[in-house]
Write a protein that holds these residues in place. Sequence first.
Motif, PDB file in Angstrom:
ATOM      1  N   GLU A  26      48.402  36.531  37.888  1.00  0.00           N
ATOM      2  CA  GLU A  26      47.928  37.680  37.104  1.00  0.00           C
ATOM      3  C   GLU A  26      46.473  37.990  37.426  1.00  0.00           C
ATOM      4  O   GLU A  26      46.103  39.146  37.586  1.00  0.00           O
ATOM      5  N   HIS A  27      45.674  36.988  37.557  1.00  0.00           N
ATOM      6  CA  HIS A  27      44.255  37.183  37.821  1.00  0.00           C
ATOM      7  C   HIS A  27      43.973  37.635  39.247  1.00  0.00           C
ATOM      8  O   HIS A  27      43.195  38.547  39.478  1.00  0.00           O
ATOM      9  N   GLY A  28      44.626  37.024  40.190  1.00  0.00           N
ATOM     10  CA  GLY A  28      44.306  37.275  41.585  1.00  0.00           C
ATOM     11  C   GLY A  28      44.924  38.506  42.189  1.00  0.00           C
ATOM     12  O   GLY A  28      44.308  39.177  43.007  1.00  0.00           O
ATOM     13  N   HIS A  29      46.129  38.817  41.775  1.00  0.00           N
ATOM     14  CA  HIS A  29      46.845  39.908  42.431  1.00  0.00           C
ATOM     15  C   HIS A  29      46.804  41.229  41.688  1.00  0.00           C
ATOM     16  O   HIS A  29      46.909  42.277  42.288  1.00  0.00           O
ATOM     17  N   TRP A  30      46.680  41.193  40.373  1.00  0.00           N
ATOM     18  CA  TRP A  30      46.916  42.418  39.612  1.00  0.00           C
ATOM     19  C   TRP A  30      45.886  42.672  38.520  1.00  0.00           C
ATOM     20  O   TRP A  30      46.225  43.146  37.454  1.00  0.00           O
ATOM     21  N   PRO A  31      44.620  42.410  38.748  1.00  0.00           N
ATOM     22  CA  PRO A  31      43.672  42.553  37.633  1.00  0.00           C
ATOM     23  C   PRO A  31      43.480  43.980  37.151  1.00  0.00           C
ATOM     24  O   PRO A  31      43.151  44.189  36.004  1.00  0.00           O
ATOM     25  N   ARG A  32      43.695  44.955  37.985  1.00  0.00           N
ATOM     26  CA  ARG A  32      43.428  46.340  37.579  1.00  0.00           C
ATOM     27  C   ARG A  32      44.696  47.179  37.438  1.00  0.00           C
ATOM     28  O   ARG A  32      44.637  48.348  37.103  1.00  0.00           O
ATOM     29  N   LEU A  33      45.832  46.585  37.678  1.00  0.00           N
ATOM     30  CA  LEU A  33      47.089  47.311  37.588  1.00  0.00           C
ATOM     31  C   LEU A  33      47.539  47.379  36.143  1.00  0.00           C
ATOM     32  O   LEU A  33      47.491  46.387  35.431  1.00  0.00           O
ATOM     33  N   ALA A  34      47.964  48.550  35.705  1.00  0.00           N
ATOM     34  CA  ALA A  34      48.456  48.698  34.329  1.00  0.00           C
ATOM     35  C   ALA A  34      49.619  47.754  34.096  1.00  0.00           C
ATOM     36  O   ALA A  34      50.491  47.619  34.947  1.00  0.00           O
ATOM     37  N   PRO A  74      38.672  33.190  31.470  1.00  0.00           N
ATOM     38  CA  PRO A  74      38.257  33.707  30.165  1.00  0.00           C
ATOM     39  C   PRO A  74      38.244  35.230  30.051  1.00  0.00           C
ATOM     40  O   PRO A  74      38.692  35.774  29.038  1.00  0.00           O
ATOM     41  N   VAL A  75      37.749  35.919  31.042  1.00  0.00           N
ATOM     42  CA  VAL A  75      37.676  37.379  30.959  1.00  0.00           C
ATOM     43  C   VAL A  75      39.080  37.982  30.911  1.00  0.00           C
ATOM     44  O   VAL A  75      39.374  38.847  30.081  1.00  0.00           O
ATOM     45  N   ILE A  77      41.941  36.515  30.001  1.00  0.00           N
ATOM     46  CA  ILE A  77      42.643  36.148  28.768  1.00  0.00           C
ATOM     47  C   ILE A  77      42.126  36.975  27.603  1.00  0.00           C
ATOM     48  O   ILE A  77      42.913  37.493  26.797  1.00  0.00           O
ATOM     49  N   ASN A  78      40.824  37.148  27.494  1.00  0.00           N
ATOM     50  CA  ASN A  78      40.282  37.974  26.412  1.00  0.00           C
ATOM     51  C   ASN A  78      40.729  39.424  26.530  1.00  0.00           C
ATOM     52  O   ASN A  78      41.025  40.071  25.522  1.00  0.00           O
ATOM     53  N   ARG A  79      40.799  39.929  27.753  1.00  0.00           N
ATOM     54  CA  ARG A  79      41.277  41.310  27.955  1.00  0.00           C
ATOM     55  C   ARG A  79      42.728  41.430  27.531  1.00  0.00           C
ATOM     56  O   ARG A  79      43.098  42.370  26.819  1.00  0.00           O
ATOM     57  N   LEU A  80      43.565  40.477  27.937  1.00  0.00           N
ATOM     58  CA  LEU A  80      44.984  40.533  27.572  1.00  0.00           C
ATOM     59  C   LEU A  80      45.194  40.321  26.084  1.00  0.00           C
ATOM     60  O   LEU A  80      46.096  40.932  25.489  1.00  0.00           O
ATOM     61  N   ARG A  81      44.379  39.498  25.453  1.00  0.00           N
ATOM     62  CA  ARG A  81      44.459  39.329  23.996  1.00  0.00           C
ATOM     63  C   ARG A  81      44.139  40.648  23.298  1.00  0.00           C
ATOM     64  O   ARG A  81      44.791  41.009  22.321  1.00  0.00           O
ATOM     65  N   ALA A  82      43.123  41.350  23.789  1.00  0.00           N
ATOM     66  CA  ALA A  82      42.747  42.633  23.194  1.00  0.00           C
ATOM     67  C   ALA A  82      43.865  43.662  23.360  1.00  0.00           C
ATOM     68  O   ALA A  82      44.166  44.417  22.427  1.00  0.00           O
TER      69      ALA A  82
END
Length: 92
Positions: A26-34, A74-75, A77-82
């Motif tokens: 999730e972090h490496g391949h798709w950080p900006r994909l909806a 951390p960034v 996970i916090n984004r996905l929690r939000a």
Amino acid sequence: MAGGAERAPVARLTLSGRDAALLDFEHGHWPRLAPAAPGPKEAAIREELGISPTRYYQLLNGLLDSEAALARHPVMINRLRAVRERRRVARQ
């Protein structure tokens, strides 16, 4: 437990290999994909992780409450929690 006392859930302090792979994917391949964008991500989930996209999102959602996941990314996970919280509020 004696007297009906309940234990608080134990925070997960370590990640399994599968959990680490999910987070890294999730972090490496798709950080900006909806999150709802279909297509290449779903194919990559099946190919790289060997699970269905539905199962991937179930597992990823479960990891959002993990302290070990928060420590690893951390960034993200916090984004996905939000995102999860905004969706929860919108359903109410």
